[in-house]
Design a protein around this motif. Sequence first.
Motif, short mmCIF file in Angstrom:
data_model
loop_
_atom_site.label_atom_id
_atom_site.label_comp_id
_atom_site.label_asym_id
_atom_site.label_seq_id
_atom_site.Cartn_x
_atom_site.Cartn_y
_atom_site.Cartn_z
N ARG A 149 0.79 -1.23 0.00
CA ARG A 149 0.00 0.00 0.00
C ARG A 149 0.82 1.28 0.00
O ARG A 149 0.34 2.31 -0.45
N GLY A 150 2.03 1.23 0.55
CA GLY A 150 2.80 2.46 0.59
C GLY A 150 4.20 2.27 1.12
O GLY A 150 4.46 1.35 1.91
N ILE A 151 5.07 3.14 0.66
CA ILE A 151 6.47 3.14 1.10
C ILE A 151 6.84 4.57 1.47
O ILE A 151 6.61 5.49 0.69
N LEU A 152 7.38 4.74 2.66
CA LEU A 152 7.88 6.04 3.08
C LEU A 152 9.40 5.97 3.13
O LEU A 152 9.95 5.16 3.85
N TYR A 153 10.02 6.81 2.33
CA TYR A 153 11.48 6.89 2.29
C TYR A 153 11.92 8.08 3.14
O TYR A 153 11.86 9.22 2.68
N GLY A 154 12.32 7.82 4.35
CA GLY A 154 12.77 8.87 5.26
C GLY A 154 14.25 9.12 5.08
O GLY A 154 15.06 8.69 5.90
N THR A 155 14.60 9.81 4.02
CA THR A 155 16.01 10.03 3.69
C THR A 155 16.56 11.27 4.41
O THR A 155 15.83 12.14 4.86
N GLY A 156 17.89 11.30 4.50
CA GLY A 156 18.59 12.48 5.01
C GLY A 156 18.51 12.66 6.51
O GLY A 156 18.67 13.78 7.01
N VAL A 157 18.27 11.58 7.25
CA VAL A 157 18.20 11.68 8.72
C VAL A 157 19.18 10.70 9.34
O VAL A 157 19.24 9.54 8.98
N TRP A 158 19.96 11.20 10.27
CA TRP A 158 20.99 10.38 10.91
C TRP A 158 20.84 10.39 12.42
O TRP A 158 20.70 9.36 13.05
N LYS A 159 20.85 11.57 13.01
CA LYS A 159 20.81 11.68 14.46
C LYS A 159 19.43 11.30 15.00
O LYS A 159 18.41 11.54 14.34
N THR A 160 19.41 10.75 16.19
CA THR A 160 18.16 10.33 16.83
C THR A 160 17.16 11.48 16.86
O THR A 160 17.47 12.57 17.34
N GLY A 161 15.97 11.23 16.33
CA GLY A 161 14.90 12.21 16.35
C GLY A 161 14.98 13.30 15.30
O GLY A 161 14.10 14.16 15.21
N GLU A 162 16.02 13.29 14.49
CA GLU A 162 16.21 14.32 13.47
C GLU A 162 15.03 14.40 12.50
O GLU A 162 14.71 15.46 11.97
N VAL A 163 14.35 13.29 12.31
CA VAL A 163 13.24 13.23 11.36
C VAL A 163 12.07 14.12 11.78
O VAL A 163 11.25 14.50 10.95
N LYS A 164 12.01 14.50 13.04
CA LYS A 164 10.93 15.36 13.53
C LYS A 164 10.91 16.72 12.84
O LYS A 164 9.89 17.40 12.85
N HIS A 165 12.02 17.10 12.24
CA HIS A 165 12.13 18.41 11.61
C HIS A 165 12.13 18.31 10.09
O HIS A 165 12.68 19.18 9.41
N THR A 166 11.50 17.26 9.57
CA THR A 166 11.44 17.05 8.12
C THR A 166 10.00 16.83 7.68
O THR A 166 9.11 16.62 8.51
N LYS A 167 9.80 16.84 6.38
CA LYS A 167 8.47 16.58 5.81
C LYS A 167 8.07 15.12 6.00
O LYS A 167 6.89 14.77 5.88
N HIS A 168 9.03 14.26 6.31
CA HIS A 168 8.73 12.84 6.47
C HIS A 168 7.73 12.58 7.59
O HIS A 168 6.93 11.65 7.52
N LEU A 169 7.76 13.41 8.62
CA LEU A 169 6.84 13.25 9.75
C LEU A 169 5.40 13.41 9.28
O LEU A 169 4.53 12.59 9.60
N GLU A 170 5.14 14.45 8.52
CA GLU A 170 3.80 14.67 7.97
C GLU A 170 3.43 13.58 6.97
O GLU A 170 2.28 13.13 6.92
N ASP A 171 4.39 13.14 6.19
CA ASP A 171 4.13 12.06 5.22
C ASP A 171 3.69 10.78 5.94
O ASP A 171 2.77 10.09 5.49
N ALA A 172 4.34 10.46 7.04
CA ALA A 172 3.98 9.27 7.82
C ALA A 172 2.57 9.41 8.40
O ALA A 172 1.76 8.47 8.36
N TYR A 173 2.28 10.57 8.93
CA TYR A 173 0.94 10.84 9.47
C TYR A 173 -0.12 10.67 8.39
O TYR A 173 -1.14 10.01 8.59
N GLN A 174 0.10 11.27 7.23
CA GLN A 174 -0.86 11.18 6.14
C GLN A 174 -1.00 9.75 5.63
O GLN A 174 -2.10 9.31 5.27
N MET A 175 0.08 9.00 5.59
CA MET A 175 0.02 7.61 5.17
C MET A 175 -0.88 6.82 6.13
O MET A 175 -1.71 6.01 5.70
N GLY A 176 -0.74 7.07 7.42
CA GLY A 176 -1.59 6.43 8.40
C GLY A 176 -3.05 6.82 8.25
O GLY A 176 -3.95 5.99 8.38
N ARG A 177 -3.29 8.07 7.95
CA ARG A 177 -4.67 8.55 7.76
C ARG A 177 -5.35 7.89 6.56
O ARG A 177 -6.56 7.73 6.53
#
Length: 179
Positions: A149-177
């Motif tokens: 159904r879907g693939i989320l590519y959370g690229t460009g994140v290395w440090k723990t929690g760094e993804v919180k400041h990217t568009k990937h967070l909203e993409d994951a939320y929308q995928m769940g919705r």
Amino acid sequence: MSKQILILSASPRKGGNSDVLCDAFRRGAEESGHKVEKLRLSERNIHYCTGCGVCNNTHRCVQQDDMAQVLEQMVQADVIVLATPVYFYTMDAQLKTLIDRTVPRYTELSNKEFYYILTAADTNQAMLEKTVESIRGFTLDCLDTPVERGILYGTGVWKTGEVKHTKHLEDAYQMGRQV
């Protein structure tokens, strides 16, 4: 129609990037009326497959750990989310171990919907395709009538929690919705 969703977070880091995206996916899916359970594989006692072959005849693993319970949850789920950080362009050991241990009942994982969540320091999404293909080796090549159904590519994140400041967070939320 409400679905039973099982999120399998393979991140060894609580609050790691793929784990954070699992939480966003969960929030979106719950807001859409689905029942969601998230399991952090690093908090489960799941041993490596020993290749003994007993499960081929018994459909039960001889090892006494948490995998039987996790596998039952996978069988009961309508939707399975496989989330992993990408290490050396493949899934991490926690997810691979889980996949290997599905052997006793993998034929019961038919007609499931799958989502994949991957995170990596690499900024080139194409470099994560090797990881997707290795996951598909399980889902699309070994399971009966899976639906990707879907693939989320959370690229460009290395440090723990760094993804919180990217568009990937909203993409994951929308995928769940949109489950």
